[in-house]
Design a protein around this motif. Structure first.
Motif, PDB file in Angstrom:
ATOM      1  N   LEU A  40     -25.875  22.105 -10.122  1.00  0.00           N
ATOM      2  CA  LEU A  40     -26.915  21.095  -9.937  1.00  0.00           C
ATOM      3  C   LEU A  40     -28.266  21.609 -10.408  1.00  0.00           C
ATOM      4  CD1 LEU A  40     -27.414  18.252  -8.915  1.00  0.00           C
ATOM      5  CD2 LEU A  40     -27.908  19.224  -6.651  1.00  0.00           C
ATOM      6  N   ARG A  41     -28.554  22.855 -10.100  1.00  0.00           N
ATOM      7  CA  ARG A  41     -29.826  23.456 -10.510  1.00  0.00           C
ATOM      8  C   ARG A  41     -29.883  23.605 -12.028  1.00  0.00           C
ATOM      9  NH1 ARG A  41     -31.708  29.256  -9.928  1.00  0.00           N
ATOM     10  NH2 ARG A  41     -33.963  29.143 -10.128  1.00  0.00           N
ATOM     11  N   LYS A  42     -28.770  23.966 -12.622  1.00  0.00           N
ATOM     12  CA  LYS A  42     -28.746  24.104 -14.085  1.00  0.00           C
ATOM     13  C   LYS A  42     -28.839  22.741 -14.761  1.00  0.00           C
ATOM     14  CE  LYS A  42     -26.109  28.433 -14.205  1.00  0.00           C
ATOM     15  NZ  LYS A  42     -24.869  29.099 -14.633  1.00  0.00           N
ATOM     16  N   PHE A  43     -28.135  21.750 -14.197  1.00  0.00           N
ATOM     17  CA  PHE A  43     -28.198  20.420 -14.786  1.00  0.00           C
ATOM     18  C   PHE A  43     -29.619  19.863 -14.738  1.00  0.00           C
ATOM     19  CE2 PHE A  43     -28.104  15.771 -14.010  1.00  0.00           C
ATOM     20  CZ  PHE A  43     -27.744  15.375 -15.286  1.00  0.00           C
ATOM     21  N   ALA A  44     -30.348  20.163 -13.671  1.00  0.00           N
ATOM     22  CA  ALA A  44     -31.728  19.690 -13.541  1.00  0.00           C
ATOM     23  C   ALA A  44     -32.583  20.143 -14.719  1.00  0.00           C
ATOM     24  CB  ALA A  44     -32.330  20.168 -12.227  1.00  0.00           C
ATOM     25  N   ALA A  45     -32.276  21.326 -15.251  1.00  0.00           N
ATOM     26  CA  ALA A  45     -33.036  21.836 -16.393  1.00  0.00           C
ATOM     27  C   ALA A  45     -32.759  21.016 -17.658  1.00  0.00           C
ATOM     28  CB  ALA A  45     -32.696  23.304 -16.645  1.00  0.00           C
ATOM     29  N   PHE A  46     -31.575  20.387 -17.735  1.00  0.00           N
ATOM     30  CA  PHE A  46     -31.218  19.591 -18.904  1.00  0.00           C
ATOM     31  C   PHE A  46     -31.547  18.106 -18.716  1.00  0.00           C
ATOM     32  CE2 PHE A  46     -28.752  23.392 -19.555  1.00  0.00           C
ATOM     33  CZ  PHE A  46     -28.758  23.548 -20.940  1.00  0.00           C
ATOM     34  N   PHE A  47     -32.023  17.754 -17.535  1.00  0.00           N
ATOM     35  CA  PHE A  47     -32.348  16.353 -17.241  1.00  0.00           C
ATOM     36  C   PHE A  47     -33.625  15.968 -17.985  1.00  0.00           C
ATOM     37  CE2 PHE A  47     -34.495  13.113 -14.675  1.00  0.00           C
ATOM     38  CZ  PHE A  47     -33.486  12.188 -14.507  1.00  0.00           C
ATOM     39  N   GLY A  48     -33.543  14.976 -18.871  1.00  0.00           N
ATOM     40  CA  GLY A  48     -34.748  14.545 -19.575  1.00  0.00           C
ATOM     41  C   GLY A  48     -34.528  14.082 -20.999  1.00  0.00           C
ATOM     42  N   PRO A  49     -33.980  14.916 -21.887  1.00  0.00           N
ATOM     43  CA  PRO A  49     -33.811  14.485 -23.284  1.00  0.00           C
ATOM     44  C   PRO A  49     -33.017  13.191 -23.439  1.00  0.00           C
ATOM     45  CG  PRO A  49     -33.521  16.852 -23.125  1.00  0.00           C
ATOM     46  CD  PRO A  49     -33.651  16.346 -21.713  1.00  0.00           C
ATOM     47  N   GLY A  50     -31.984  13.015 -22.615  1.00  0.00           N
ATOM     48  CA  GLY A  50     -31.191  11.787 -22.706  1.00  0.00           C
ATOM     49  C   GLY A  50     -32.016  10.543 -22.451  1.00  0.00           C
ATOM     50  N   TYR A  51     -33.015  10.651 -21.578  1.00  0.00           N
ATOM     51  CA  TYR A  51     -33.846   9.496 -21.249  1.00  0.00           C
ATOM     52  C   TYR A  51     -34.855   9.206 -22.359  1.00  0.00           C
ATOM     53  CZ  TYR A  51     -31.539   9.511 -16.818  1.00  0.00           C
ATOM     54  OH  TYR A  51     -30.562   9.431 -15.867  1.00  0.00           O
ATOM     55  N   LEU A  52     -35.311  10.252 -23.056  1.00  0.00           N
ATOM     56  CA  LEU A  52     -36.137  10.018 -24.238  1.00  0.00           C
ATOM     57  C   LEU A  52     -35.322   9.303 -25.304  1.00  0.00           C
ATOM     58  CD1 LEU A  52     -38.075  12.062 -22.819  1.00  0.00           C
ATOM     59  CD2 LEU A  52     -38.603  12.940 -25.094  1.00  0.00           C
ATOM     60  N   VAL A  53     -34.058   9.684 -25.434  1.00  0.00           N
ATOM     61  CA  VAL A  53     -33.181   9.026 -26.403  1.00  0.00           C
ATOM     62  C   VAL A  53     -32.900   7.585 -25.972  1.00  0.00           C
ATOM     63  CG1 VAL A  53     -30.845   9.019 -27.361  1.00  0.00           C
ATOM     64  CG2 VAL A  53     -32.119  11.162 -27.207  1.00  0.00           C
ATOM     65  N   SER A  54     -32.683   7.373 -24.674  1.00  0.00           N
ATOM     66  CA  SER A  54     -32.332   6.034 -24.184  1.00  0.00           C
ATOM     67  C   SER A  54     -33.438   5.023 -24.438  1.00  0.00           C
ATOM     68  CB  SER A  54     -32.012   6.082 -22.686  1.00  0.00           C
ATOM     69  OG  SER A  54     -33.186   6.237 -21.908  1.00  0.00           O
ATOM     70  N   VAL A  55     -34.682   5.504 -24.540  1.00  0.00           N
ATOM     71  CA  VAL A  55     -35.816   4.618 -24.807  1.00  0.00           C
ATOM     72  C   VAL A  55     -35.585   3.821 -26.090  1.00  0.00           C
ATOM     73  CG1 VAL A  55     -38.228   4.639 -25.556  1.00  0.00           C
ATOM     74  CG2 VAL A  55     -37.545   5.925 -23.537  1.00  0.00           C
ATOM     75  N   GLY A  56     -35.024   4.486 -27.108  1.00  0.00           N
ATOM     76  CA  GLY A  56     -34.772   3.814 -28.378  1.00  0.00           C
ATOM     77  C   GLY A  56     -33.727   2.724 -28.279  1.00  0.00           C
ATOM     78  N   TYR A  57     -32.950   2.716 -27.191  1.00  0.00           N
ATOM     79  CA  TYR A  57     -31.906   1.717 -27.002  1.00  0.00           C
ATOM     80  C   TYR A  57     -32.393   0.504 -26.210  1.00  0.00           C
ATOM     81  CZ  TYR A  57     -28.816   5.299 -28.792  1.00  0.00           C
ATOM     82  OH  TYR A  57     -28.226   6.249 -29.593  1.00  0.00           O
ATOM     83  N   GLU A 261     -21.753  25.479 -21.737  1.00  0.00           N
ATOM     84  CA  GLU A 261     -22.381  24.929 -20.539  1.00  0.00           C
ATOM     85  C   GLU A 261     -23.527  23.995 -20.918  1.00  0.00           C
ATOM     86  OE1 GLU A 261     -23.165  26.993 -16.373  1.00  0.00           O
ATOM     87  OE2 GLU A 261     -24.708  27.567 -17.837  1.00  0.00           O
ATOM     88  N   ALA A 262     -24.329  24.400 -21.910  1.00  0.00           N
ATOM     89  CA  ALA A 262     -25.439  23.561 -22.368  1.00  0.00           C
ATOM     90  C   ALA A 262     -24.914  22.239 -22.919  1.00  0.00           C
ATOM     91  CB  ALA A 262     -26.251  24.300 -23.422  1.00  0.00           C
ATOM     92  N   LEU A 263     -23.821  22.291 -23.675  1.00  0.00           N
ATOM     93  CA  LEU A 263     -23.233  21.081 -24.243  1.00  0.00           C
ATOM     94  C   LEU A 263     -22.746  20.147 -23.141  1.00  0.00           C
ATOM     95  CD1 LEU A 263     -22.260  19.405 -26.624  1.00  0.00           C
ATOM     96  CD2 LEU A 263     -20.192  20.813 -26.694  1.00  0.00           C
ATOM     97  N   LYS A 264     -22.131  20.714 -22.120  1.00  0.00           N
ATOM     98  CA  LYS A 264     -21.635  19.897 -21.005  1.00  0.00           C
ATOM     99  C   LYS A 264     -22.784  19.162 -20.317  1.00  0.00           C
ATOM    100  CE  LYS A 264     -20.694  21.893 -17.086  1.00  0.00           C
ATOM    101  NZ  LYS A 264     -20.033  22.709 -16.025  1.00  0.00           N
ATOM    102  N   PHE A 265     -23.838  19.889 -19.981  1.00  0.00           N
ATOM    103  CA  PHE A 265     -24.949  19.277 -19.255  1.00  0.00           C
ATOM    104  C   PHE A 265     -25.734  18.302 -20.136  1.00  0.00           C
ATOM    105  CE2 PHE A 265     -24.822  23.281 -16.530  1.00  0.00           C
ATOM    106  CZ  PHE A 265     -24.143  22.647 -15.502  1.00  0.00           C
ATOM    107  N   ALA A 266     -25.903  18.640 -21.418  1.00  0.00           N
ATOM    108  CA  ALA A 266     -26.624  17.744 -22.326  1.00  0.00           C
ATOM    109  C   ALA A 266     -25.853  16.438 -22.524  1.00  0.00           C
ATOM    110  CB  ALA A 266     -26.853  18.436 -23.669  1.00  0.00           C
ATOM    111  N   THR A 267     -24.526  16.527 -22.582  1.00  0.00           N
ATOM    112  CA  THR A 267     -23.698  15.327 -22.748  1.00  0.00           C
ATOM    113  C   THR A 267     -23.760  14.453 -21.506  1.00  0.00           C
ATOM    114  OG1 THR A 267     -22.215  16.532 -24.240  1.00  0.00           O
ATOM    115  CG2 THR A 267     -21.393  14.484 -23.286  1.00  0.00           C
ATOM    116  N   ILE A 268     -23.706  15.063 -20.331  1.00  0.00           N
ATOM    117  CA  ILE A 268     -23.825  14.290 -19.086  1.00  0.00           C
ATOM    118  C   ILE A 268     -25.172  13.592 -19.034  1.00  0.00           C
ATOM    119  CG2 ILE A 268     -23.976  14.465 -16.562  1.00  0.00           C
ATOM    120  CD1 ILE A 268     -21.991  16.804 -16.728  1.00  0.00           C
ATOM    121  N   ASP A 269     -26.235  14.325 -19.376  1.00  0.00           N
ATOM    122  CA  ASP A 269     -27.587  13.766 -19.354  1.00  0.00           C
ATOM    123  C   ASP A 269     -27.687  12.537 -20.250  1.00  0.00           C
ATOM    124  OD1 ASP A 269     -30.527  13.748 -18.985  1.00  0.00           O
ATOM    125  OD2 ASP A 269     -30.562  14.447 -21.058  1.00  0.00           O
TER     126      ASP A 269
END
Length: 449
Positions: A40-57, A261-269
């Motif tokens: 959970l703590r590691k995922f929190a660090a990856f939380f964010g880029p997906g939402y910048l991407v979602s803006v375009g949608y 691990e980075a790929l897993k969390f970035a994909t979830i995000d």
């Protein structure tokens, strides 16, 4: 292995030339990822880029196509929003995979993999997509300012240039602050639509049926045009370049386990963020269908007209205000991400390092000039047509970003151990084929018509 050595190792496998610079170098690997602690703590660090991407949608161009589709065809095109979102989830996961495995964003990958006669046209097409994207954001923001504060569209178009300074300030104090700003505005948008949907009281059985496929979308040229507009507004080329760049703002390490691990969390995000985007996109179409189509107003396509009709149709004075607030928030968010994508495209393809303020100002000016001309010459009706056209242009450009992305992530020589599995490559290839086929159909209908 130190960072420089690790980056060099990434550069020596399967590419025509090594990576010469980091993507978005001023924010590259500036967000720390904890090496210890729970998931959970590691995922929190990856939380964010997906939402910048979602803006375009969920940008203003998407509003125009969704409102036009919902008012004319009711809930029928909801399936297009769903399919587009599934495509987006797959393609954005490939962007994260490309970035983490190769250390390149999509623009850098095209430059490093293809000869100049191929890379240069791809760059020009990417720039055209950025212009079409920014054009929609500029017009949408100007319309939002007009609806809320009565600012003339021509003045509103010029005011949108000022967001360059907002981006610079937020990025200077930290990329996380930029992400927080975007996420806060997304929260405002969600609340606005939740209230409007409650006021509209849609036919939920019709909503559910709208998610079922129908051949009518392909056989009806007008419906196909709007469907492609929704596709172009949902799966946007600039998001592929953007995501593959901003994922690398995370300092996730260079070993294979750290990259996995980075790929897993970035994909979830990105997946969670895009499901949120689907919720907003579906809300726009549902609102248009419930408020306009069911009352016989099947030709509503202009954002201003939709705004003015909401109050009498929904019986609540707050409805148009919420519509305007949500539109302005979408416009502000979209301009932030479009300018970041423009920076990534220019730097990635050309390896040119312009000052951040100059790059963003150039990107914005290229969109402001045609937007200002259209608003002055044609008025609000012209901006509505331009919004929908910009989304169709984006759909036509999409193939030139998707095909290289699928090619790169399917190559073990370029991706190493993080090469995409065969089932994912097959699914992504099918998506690319569908996009190309629909675009060919659109062009044939246009030529024959």
């Amino acid at each position: 292995m130190d960072t420089r050595a690790a980056d060099l190792a990434d550069n020596l496998t399967g590419w025509r030339q090594p990576r010469r610079s980091a993507p978005l170098s001023e924010v590259y690997r500036t967000v720390a990822v904890p090496r210890l602690g729970g998931n959970l703590r590691k995922f929190a660090a990856f939380f964010g880029p997906g939402y910048l991407v979602s803006v375009g949608y969920m940008d203003p161009g998407n509003w125009a196509t969704s409102i036009a589709g919902g008012s004319k065809f009711g809930y029928t095109l909801l399936v297009v929003a769903l399919v587009s979102n599934i495509m987006a989830i797959v393609l954005q996961s490939l962007c994260a995979r490309l970035a983490i495995a190769s250390g390149r964003d999509l623009a850098q990958a095209c430059r490093d993999a293809f000869p100049k006669p191929v890379a240069v046209p791809l760059w020009l097409l990417a720039e055209l997509a950025i212009v079409a994207t920014d054009l929609a954001e500029v017009i949408g923001t100007a319309i939002g300012l007009n609806l809320l504060f009565g600012i003339p569209l021509e003045i509103g178009v010029l005011i949108t240039a000022l967001d360059v300074f907002l981006i610079l300030y937020l990025q200077r104090i930290g990329f996380r602050y930029l992400e927080a700003f975007v996420i806060a505005l997304l929260g405002v948008i969600a609340v606005c639509f939740a209230v409007q949907i409650a006021l509209a009281d849609p036919d939920w059985a019709g909503v559910i049926r709208g998610f079922a496929p129908t051949t009518q979308i392909v056989t009806n040229p007008e419906m196909l045009y709007l469907a492609l507009g929704i596709l172009g507004a949902t799966v946007m080329p600039h998001n592929l370049y953007l995501h593959s760049a901003i994922v690398q703002t995370r300092s996730y390490g260079h070993s294979l386990p750290e990259k996995r691990e980075a790929l897993k969390f970035a994909t979830i995000d990105s997946t969670v963020a895009l499901m949120f985007a689907l919720l907003i996109n579906a809300s726009i179409l549902i609102l248009a269908a419930a408020a306009f189509h069911t009352t016989g107003r099947s030709e509503v396509a202009e954002l201003g007209e939709a705004h003015s009709l909401l109050s009498p149709l929904l019986g609540a004075a707050i409805a148009p205000t919420l519509f305007g607030i949500a539109l302005l928030c979408c416009g502000l968010n979209s301009t932030v991400t479009a300018t970041l994508a423009g920076q990534a495209v220019m730097e990635g393809f050309l390896n040119i390092r312009l000052p951040a303020w100059l790059r963003r100002l150039v990107t914005r000016m290229v969109a402001i000039v045609p937007a200002a001309v259209v608003t002055i010459w044609y008025g609000e009706s012209g901006t509505a047509r331009l919004l929908i056209l910009s989304q169709v242009i984006l759909s036509l450009q999409l193939s030139f970003a998707v095909i290289p992305l699928v090619m790169f992530t399917a190559s073990k020589a370029k991706m190493g151990a993080l090469v995409a599995p065969a089932w994912l490559v097959g699914f992504a290839g099918l998506i690319a084929a569908v996009i190309v086929s629909l675009n060919v159909k659109l062009l044939l209908d246009f030529v024959i018509g």
